[in-house]
Write a protein that holds these residues in place. Structure first.
Motif, PDB file in Angstrom:
ATOM      1  N   VAL A  84       0.846  -1.197   0.000  1.00  0.00           N
ATOM      2  CA  VAL A  84       0.000   0.000   0.000  1.00  0.00           C
ATOM      3  C   VAL A  84       0.883   1.249   0.000  1.00  0.00           C
ATOM      4  O   VAL A  84       0.644   2.198  -0.744  1.00  0.00           O
ATOM      5  CB  VAL A  84      -0.938  -0.001   1.241  1.00  0.00           C
ATOM      6  N   ARG A  85       1.950   1.229   0.822  1.00  0.00           N
ATOM      7  CA  ARG A  85       2.831   2.395   0.917  1.00  0.00           C
ATOM      8  C   ARG A  85       3.532   2.663  -0.408  1.00  0.00           C
ATOM      9  O   ARG A  85       3.627   3.806  -0.857  1.00  0.00           O
ATOM     10  CB  ARG A  85       3.863   2.205   2.035  1.00  0.00           C
ATOM     11  N   SER A  86       3.982   1.579  -1.075  1.00  0.00           N
ATOM     12  CA  SER A  86       4.707   1.824  -2.330  1.00  0.00           C
ATOM     13  C   SER A  86       3.762   2.340  -3.423  1.00  0.00           C
ATOM     14  O   SER A  86       4.160   3.134  -4.264  1.00  0.00           O
ATOM     15  CB  SER A  86       5.487   0.593  -2.784  1.00  0.00           C
ATOM     16  N   LEU A  87       2.486   1.911  -3.372  1.00  0.00           N
ATOM     17  CA  LEU A  87       1.503   2.485  -4.309  1.00  0.00           C
ATOM     18  C   LEU A  87       1.378   3.986  -4.068  1.00  0.00           C
ATOM     19  O   LEU A  87       1.317   4.781  -5.005  1.00  0.00           O
ATOM     20  CB  LEU A  87       0.126   1.838  -4.093  1.00  0.00           C
ATOM     21  N   TYR A  88       1.355   4.356  -2.782  1.00  0.00           N
ATOM     22  CA  TYR A  88       1.234   5.773  -2.416  1.00  0.00           C
ATOM     23  C   TYR A  88       2.453   6.542  -2.897  1.00  0.00           C
ATOM     24  O   TYR A  88       2.337   7.634  -3.473  1.00  0.00           O
ATOM     25  CB  TYR A  88       1.071   5.888  -0.896  1.00  0.00           C
ATOM     26  N   GLU A  89       3.635   5.948  -2.699  1.00  0.00           N
ATOM     27  CA  GLU A  89       4.884   6.630  -3.080  1.00  0.00           C
ATOM     28  C   GLU A  89       5.048   6.738  -4.601  1.00  0.00           C
ATOM     29  O   GLU A  89       5.749   7.603  -5.090  1.00  0.00           O
ATOM     30  CB  GLU A  89       6.090   5.894  -2.464  1.00  0.00           C
ATOM     31  N   GLN A  90       4.388   5.806  -5.319  1.00  0.00           N
ATOM     32  CA  GLN A  90       4.449   5.865  -6.783  1.00  0.00           C
ATOM     33  C   GLN A  90       3.477   6.910  -7.343  1.00  0.00           C
ATOM     34  O   GLN A  90       3.252   6.964  -8.547  1.00  0.00           O
ATOM     35  CB  GLN A  90       4.113   4.496  -7.382  1.00  0.00           C
ATOM     36  N   GLY A  91       2.862   7.687  -6.448  1.00  0.00           N
ATOM     37  CA  GLY A  91       1.952   8.740  -6.875  1.00  0.00           C
ATOM     38  C   GLY A  91       0.570   8.237  -7.219  1.00  0.00           C
ATOM     39  O   GLY A  91      -0.110   8.790  -8.083  1.00  0.00           O
ATOM     40  N   ARG A  92       0.153   7.135  -6.555  1.00  0.00           N
ATOM     41  CA  ARG A  92      -1.209   6.635  -6.781  1.00  0.00           C
ATOM     42  C   ARG A  92      -1.964   6.596  -5.454  1.00  0.00           C
ATOM     43  O   ARG A  92      -2.330   5.520  -4.969  1.00  0.00           O
ATOM     44  CB  ARG A  92      -1.156   5.233  -7.386  1.00  0.00           C
ATOM     45  N   PRO A  93      -2.205   7.772  -4.860  1.00  0.00           N
ATOM     46  CA  PRO A  93      -2.853   7.795  -3.543  1.00  0.00           C
ATOM     47  C   PRO A  93      -4.259   7.214  -3.542  1.00  0.00           C
ATOM     48  O   PRO A  93      -4.667   6.560  -2.586  1.00  0.00           O
ATOM     49  CB  PRO A  93      -2.870   9.290  -3.174  1.00  0.00           C
ATOM     50  N   LEU A  98      -7.816   2.872  -1.828  1.00  0.00           N
ATOM     51  CA  LEU A  98      -8.813   1.840  -2.144  1.00  0.00           C
ATOM     52  C   LEU A  98      -8.334   0.464  -1.704  1.00  0.00           C
ATOM     53  O   LEU A  98      -9.089  -0.312  -1.127  1.00  0.00           O
ATOM     54  CB  LEU A  98      -9.101   1.832  -3.653  1.00  0.00           C
ATOM     55  N   VAL A  99      -7.056   0.165  -1.975  1.00  0.00           N
ATOM     56  CA  VAL A  99      -6.503  -1.132  -1.575  1.00  0.00           C
ATOM     57  C   VAL A  99      -6.513  -1.248  -0.056  1.00  0.00           C
ATOM     58  O   VAL A  99      -6.899  -2.275   0.515  1.00  0.00           O
ATOM     59  CB  VAL A  99      -5.069  -1.321  -2.139  1.00  0.00           C
ATOM     60  N   LEU A 100      -6.125  -0.150   0.616  1.00  0.00           N
ATOM     61  CA  LEU A 100      -6.096  -0.146   2.083  1.00  0.00           C
ATOM     62  C   LEU A 100      -7.489  -0.439   2.649  1.00  0.00           C
ATOM     63  O   LEU A 100      -7.650  -1.276   3.539  1.00  0.00           O
ATOM     64  CB  LEU A 100      -5.596   1.221   2.580  1.00  0.00           C
ATOM     65  N   ILE A 101      -8.509   0.217   2.095  1.00  0.00           N
ATOM     66  CA  ILE A 101      -9.869   0.045   2.614  1.00  0.00           C
ATOM     67  C   ILE A 101     -10.418  -1.348   2.295  1.00  0.00           C
ATOM     68  O   ILE A 101     -10.919  -2.042   3.167  1.00  0.00           O
ATOM     69  CB  ILE A 101     -10.816   1.131   2.041  1.00  0.00           C
ATOM     70  N   THR A 102     -10.281  -1.767   1.017  1.00  0.00           N
ATOM     71  CA  THR A 102     -10.942  -3.012   0.610  1.00  0.00           C
ATOM     72  C   THR A 102     -10.237  -4.274   1.075  1.00  0.00           C
ATOM     73  O   THR A 102     -10.868  -5.304   1.226  1.00  0.00           O
ATOM     74  CB  THR A 102     -11.093  -3.080  -0.919  1.00  0.00           C
ATOM     75  N   THR A 103      -8.913  -4.206   1.304  1.00  0.00           N
ATOM     76  CA  THR A 103      -8.225  -5.448   1.671  1.00  0.00           C
ATOM     77  C   THR A 103      -7.737  -5.489   3.099  1.00  0.00           C
ATOM     78  O   THR A 103      -7.422  -6.553   3.617  1.00  0.00           O
ATOM     79  CB  THR A 103      -7.015  -5.717   0.754  1.00  0.00           C
ATOM     80  N   ILE A 104      -7.627  -4.340   3.774  1.00  0.00           N
ATOM     81  CA  ILE A 104      -7.140  -4.359   5.160  1.00  0.00           C
ATOM     82  C   ILE A 104      -8.221  -3.853   6.120  1.00  0.00           C
ATOM     83  O   ILE A 104      -8.649  -4.572   7.022  1.00  0.00           O
ATOM     84  CB  ILE A 104      -5.835  -3.543   5.314  1.00  0.00           C
TER      85      ILE A 104
END
Ligand SMILES: [Zn+2]
Length: 202
Positions: A84-93, A98-104
């Motif tokens: 999730v963090r690397s998605l955020y760092e890749q500029g896809r907040p 969405l991944v954080l909410i739906t999977t965690i």
């Protein structure tokens, strides 16, 4: 359970007067035959068992390595959270959220709510707030979409296969198992029974 309950059909809006339904039986709409509810045998025990198993799988899925990438002699371990963090760092907040909410977040809230509602019911006590919690559970269920995330992982893995050696971690297997276990918990939950018990205690 009271002698007769009025239940609105989700399919055709017909108001149905339903008497006692035996365990293992189901109530159907008098007009369209749509399923109103099902009485599930040992619902609380079964749902609680699946939920506790799900909680163990959830913790393993979140705390242990998810995937390891081997590239040029270097091994990189990832967990769900680092993903999730690397998605955020890749500029896809947005995707990261969405991944954080739906999977965690959603599965966690689902599991904790079920444990907090069903354990007291099993042990024969109640606490205020269970009704609100059960209502929250209904809302959260729609946000729990681990299977969609799993599909996303499979697609990315296929793309990455040529570039790096990928070693599935124990968390990945737990995650894969968690999907049917959570579905089984939901399928064993007798909503009618839970509402009935919650109503009686309040
Ligand atoms: Zn109907």
């Amino acid at each position: 359970m009271s002698d007769a309950t009025l239940i609105l059909c989700h399919d055709c809006d017909q108001m149905n007067r339903i008497g006692e339904v035996p365990l293992g039986g189901s109530a159907r709409c008098s007009r369209c035959g749509g399923l109103l509810f099902r009485r599930i045998r040992n619902s609380i025990d079964r749902t609680l068992a699946f939920t506790l198993a799900g909680m163990v799988l959830f913790l393993v899925a979140n705390l242990l390595p998810f995937l390891a990438f081997k590239m040029q002699g270097q091994v990189t371990d990832t967990t769900l959270a680092t993903g999730v963090r690397s998605l955020y760092e890749q500029g896809r907040p947005l995707v990261a959220t969405l991944v954080l909410i739906t999977t965690i977040v959603a599965p966690f809230v689902q599991l904790v709510s079920l444990i907090l509602i069903l354990t007291p019911m099993k042990l024969g006590f109640a606490f205020p707030g269970q009704v609100a919690l059960f209502r929250t559970l209904h809302k959260v269920e729609t946000w729990s979409m681990m299977e969609v995330f799993m599909l996303g992982i499979l697609v990315s893995l296929v793309k990455l296969l040529g570039m790096a050696e990928i070693v599935p971690g124990i968390a990945l297997w737990s995650f894969v198992l968690l999907i049917p276990v959570l579905a089984a918990a939901n399928a064993s939950l007798d909503h009618h029974l839970v509402w009935d018990r919650l109503g009686r205690n309040s």
